[in-house]
Design a protein around this motif. Structure first.
Motif, PDB file in Angstrom:
ATOM      1  N   VAL A 205       0.830  -1.197   0.000  1.00 41.70           N
ATOM      2  CA  VAL A 205       0.000   0.000   0.000  1.00 41.70           C
ATOM      3  C   VAL A 205       0.868   1.253   0.000  1.00 41.70           C
ATOM      4  O   VAL A 205       0.570   2.230  -0.676  1.00 41.70           O
ATOM      5  N   HIS A 206       1.966   1.212   0.755  1.00 43.81           N
ATOM      6  CA  HIS A 206       2.847   2.384   0.891  1.00 43.81           C
ATOM      7  C   HIS A 206       4.240   1.901   1.239  1.00 43.81           C
ATOM      8  O   HIS A 206       4.411   0.880   1.897  1.00 43.81           O
ATOM      9  N   LYS A 207       5.248   2.644   0.789  1.00 46.51           N
ATOM     10  CA  LYS A 207       6.622   2.340   1.203  1.00 46.51           C
ATOM     11  C   LYS A 207       7.314   3.644   1.530  1.00 46.51           C
ATOM     12  O   LYS A 207       7.014   4.692   0.951  1.00 46.51           O
ATOM     13  N   ASP A 208       8.240   3.570   2.491  1.00 48.09           N
ATOM     14  CA  ASP A 208       8.947   4.761   2.929  1.00 48.09           C
ATOM     15  C   ASP A 208      10.363   4.369   3.304  1.00 48.09           C
ATOM     16  O   ASP A 208      10.574   3.418   4.062  1.00 48.09           O
ATOM     17  N   ALA A 209      11.339   5.080   2.746  1.00 50.24           N
ATOM     18  CA  ALA A 209      12.732   4.866   3.141  1.00 50.24           C
ATOM     19  C   ALA A 209      12.914   5.483   4.524  1.00 50.24           C
ATOM     20  O   ALA A 209      12.422   6.574   4.804  1.00 50.24           O
ATOM     21  N   THR A 210      13.606   4.768   5.384  1.00 50.56           N
ATOM     22  CA  THR A 210      13.790   5.224   6.760  1.00 50.56           C
ATOM     23  C   THR A 210      15.153   4.753   7.259  1.00 50.56           C
ATOM     24  O   THR A 210      15.903   4.118   6.532  1.00 50.56           O
TER      25      THR A 210
ATOM     26  N   GLY B 258      16.849   2.415  10.208  1.00 52.07           N
ATOM     27  CA  GLY B 258      16.540   1.409  11.212  1.00 52.07           C
ATOM     28  C   GLY B 258      17.083   1.788  12.576  1.00 52.07           C
ATOM     29  O   GLY B 258      17.877   2.726  12.716  1.00 52.07           O
ATOM     30  N   SER B 259      16.677   1.042  13.588  1.00 56.37           N
ATOM     31  CA  SER B 259      17.122   1.312  14.960  1.00 56.37           C
ATOM     32  C   SER B 259      18.633   1.175  15.122  1.00 56.37           C
ATOM     33  O   SER B 259      19.218   1.763  16.022  1.00 56.37           O
ATOM     34  N   ASP B 260      19.272   0.423  14.204  1.00 57.24           N
ATOM     35  CA  ASP B 260      20.727   0.267  14.266  1.00 57.24           C
ATOM     36  C   ASP B 260      21.463   1.288  13.394  1.00 57.24           C
ATOM     37  O   ASP B 260      22.673   1.218  13.231  1.00 57.24           O
ATOM     38  N   GLY B 261      20.728   2.253  12.811  1.00 53.62           N
ATOM     39  CA  GLY B 261      21.334   3.310  12.019  1.00 53.62           C
ATOM     40  C   GLY B 261      21.513   2.987  10.548  1.00 53.62           C
ATOM     41  O   GLY B 261      22.022   3.810   9.797  1.00 53.62           O
ATOM     42  N   THR B 262      21.109   1.802  10.119  1.00 55.14           N
ATOM     43  CA  THR B 262      21.254   1.438   8.708  1.00 55.14           C
ATOM     44  C   THR B 262      20.004   1.834   7.920  1.00 55.14           C
ATOM     45  O   THR B 262      18.929   2.029   8.479  1.00 55.14           O
ATOM     46  N   GLU B 263      20.166   1.914   6.587  1.00 56.89           N
ATOM     47  CA  GLU B 263      19.047   2.251   5.711  1.00 56.89           C
ATOM     48  C   GLU B 263      18.015   1.124   5.752  1.00 56.89           C
ATOM     49  O   GLU B 263      18.350  -0.053   5.663  1.00 56.89           O
ATOM     50  N   SER B 264      16.751   1.503   5.889  1.00 55.17           N
ATOM     51  CA  SER B 264      15.664   0.535   5.975  1.00 55.17           C
ATOM     52  C   SER B 264      14.503   0.980   5.103  1.00 55.17           C
ATOM     53  O   SER B 264      14.447   2.120   4.649  1.00 55.17           O
ATOM     54  N   MET B 265      13.570   0.067   4.896  1.00 48.64           N
ATOM     55  CA  MET B 265      12.332   0.365   4.171  1.00 48.64           C
ATOM     56  C   MET B 265      11.170  -0.023   5.077  1.00 48.64           C
ATOM     57  O   MET B 265      11.124  -1.138   5.596  1.00 48.64           O
ATOM     58  N   LEU B 266      10.231   0.905   5.257  1.00 47.68           N
ATOM     59  CA  LEU B 266       9.015   0.639   6.015  1.00 47.68           C
ATOM     60  C   LEU B 266       7.912   0.428   4.986  1.00 47.68           C
ATOM     61  O   LEU B 266       7.604   1.330   4.199  1.00 47.68           O
ATOM     62  N   ILE B 267       7.358  -0.779   4.960  1.00 44.19           N
ATOM     63  CA  ILE B 267       6.342  -1.148   3.975  1.00 44.19           C
ATOM     64  C   ILE B 267       5.011  -1.349   4.691  1.00 44.19           C
ATOM     65  O   ILE B 267       4.941  -2.044   5.703  1.00 44.19           O
ATOM     66  N   THR B 268       3.955  -0.732   4.159  1.00 47.17           N
ATOM     67  CA  THR B 268       2.599  -0.960   4.653  1.00 47.17           C
ATOM     68  C   THR B 268       1.937  -1.928   3.689  1.00 47.17           C
ATOM     69  O   THR B 268       1.917  -1.697   2.480  1.00 47.17           O
ATOM     70  N   TYR B 269       1.421  -3.028   4.242  1.00 49.73           N
ATOM     71  CA  TYR B 269       0.760  -4.068   3.465  1.00 49.73           C
ATOM     72  C   TYR B 269      -0.734  -4.093   3.770  1.00 49.73           C
ATOM     73  O   TYR B 269      -1.156  -3.712   4.862  1.00 49.73           O
ATOM     74  N   GLU B 270      -1.492  -4.601   2.805  1.00 52.37           N
ATOM     75  CA  GLU B 270      -2.911  -4.898   3.008  1.00 52.37           C
ATOM     76  C   GLU B 270      -3.116  -6.360   2.657  1.00 52.37           C
ATOM     77  O   GLU B 270      -2.602  -6.844   1.652  1.00 52.37           O
TER      78      GLU B 270
ATOM     79  N   ASP C 102      -6.101  -9.791   2.543  1.00 54.22           N
ATOM     80  CA  ASP C 102      -7.433 -10.040   1.985  1.00 54.22           C
ATOM     81  C   ASP C 102      -8.590  -9.381   2.718  1.00 54.22           C
ATOM     82  O   ASP C 102      -9.501  -8.876   2.105  1.00 54.22           O
ATOM     83  N   ASN C 103      -8.572  -9.372   4.026  1.00 50.02           N
ATOM     84  CA  ASN C 103      -9.715  -8.837   4.766  1.00 50.02           C
ATOM     85  C   ASN C 103      -9.660  -7.322   4.943  1.00 50.02           C
ATOM     86  O   ASN C 103     -10.452  -6.761   5.690  1.00 50.02           O
ATOM     87  N   GLY C 104      -8.740  -6.650   4.245  1.00 47.63           N
ATOM     88  CA  GLY C 104      -8.619  -5.192   4.329  1.00 47.63           C
ATOM     89  C   GLY C 104      -7.732  -4.723   5.467  1.00 47.63           C
ATOM     90  O   GLY C 104      -7.476  -3.525   5.596  1.00 47.63           O
ATOM     91  N   GLU C 105      -7.241  -5.648   6.280  1.00 41.47           N
ATOM     92  CA  GLU C 105      -6.351  -5.298   7.393  1.00 41.47           C
ATOM     93  C   GLU C 105      -5.018  -4.813   6.838  1.00 41.47           C
ATOM     94  O   GLU C 105      -4.493  -5.366   5.872  1.00 41.47           O
ATOM     95  N   THR C 106      -4.457  -3.764   7.436  1.00 40.07           N
ATOM     96  CA  THR C 106      -3.140  -3.272   7.041  1.00 40.07           C
ATOM     97  C   THR C 106      -2.169  -3.451   8.201  1.00 40.07           C
ATOM     98  O   THR C 106      -2.567  -3.471   9.362  1.00 40.07           O
ATOM     99  N   PHE C 107      -0.903  -3.586   7.845  1.00 43.16           N
ATOM    100  CA  PHE C 107       0.148  -3.696   8.857  1.00 43.16           C
ATOM    101  C   PHE C 107       1.457  -3.232   8.248  1.00 43.16           C
ATOM    102  O   PHE C 107       1.620  -3.229   7.033  1.00 43.16           O
TER     103      PHE C 107
END
Length: 87
Positions: free
Chosen positions: A29-34, A36-48, A50-55
């Motif tokens: 659904v969405h992605k964002d470069a961020t 990480g807690s250890d200072g390295t480059e990370s990607m935060l991905i929002t998924y959806e 089947d039931n419409g739940e996102t995480f």
């Protein structure tokens, strides 16, 4: 979902892609470069799912994921217009 997939870096996924997230298919659904807690480059991905739940899932930027290539063709973001047969 078809058995065909690409294995790509998480940084290459885009909204509308369908990926394998821990054995389940999930739509990006969405992605964002961020950073990480250890200072390295990370990607935060929002998924959806089947039931419409996102995480959200945070990955190291070098993580590879399985993307189902037909997902873009079927999505509204497809670069090629798609109209199902009979419409």
């Amino acid at each position: 979902m078809a058995e065909t997939f690409d294995e790509i870096p998480i940084s290459e996924v885009a909204p509308g892609d369908i990926v394998d997230e821990q054995g389940k298919t999930a739509k990006v659904v969405h992605k964002d470069a961020t950073t990480g807690s250890d200072g390295t480059e990370s990607m935060l991905i929002t998924y959806e799912i089947d039931n419409g739940e996102t995480f959200d899932v945070e990955y190291p930027a070098t993580t590879k994921v399985r993307r189902f290539p037909e997902s873009k063709w079927e999505s509204p973001q497809s670069p090629t217009p798609h109209t199902p047969a009979g419409e």
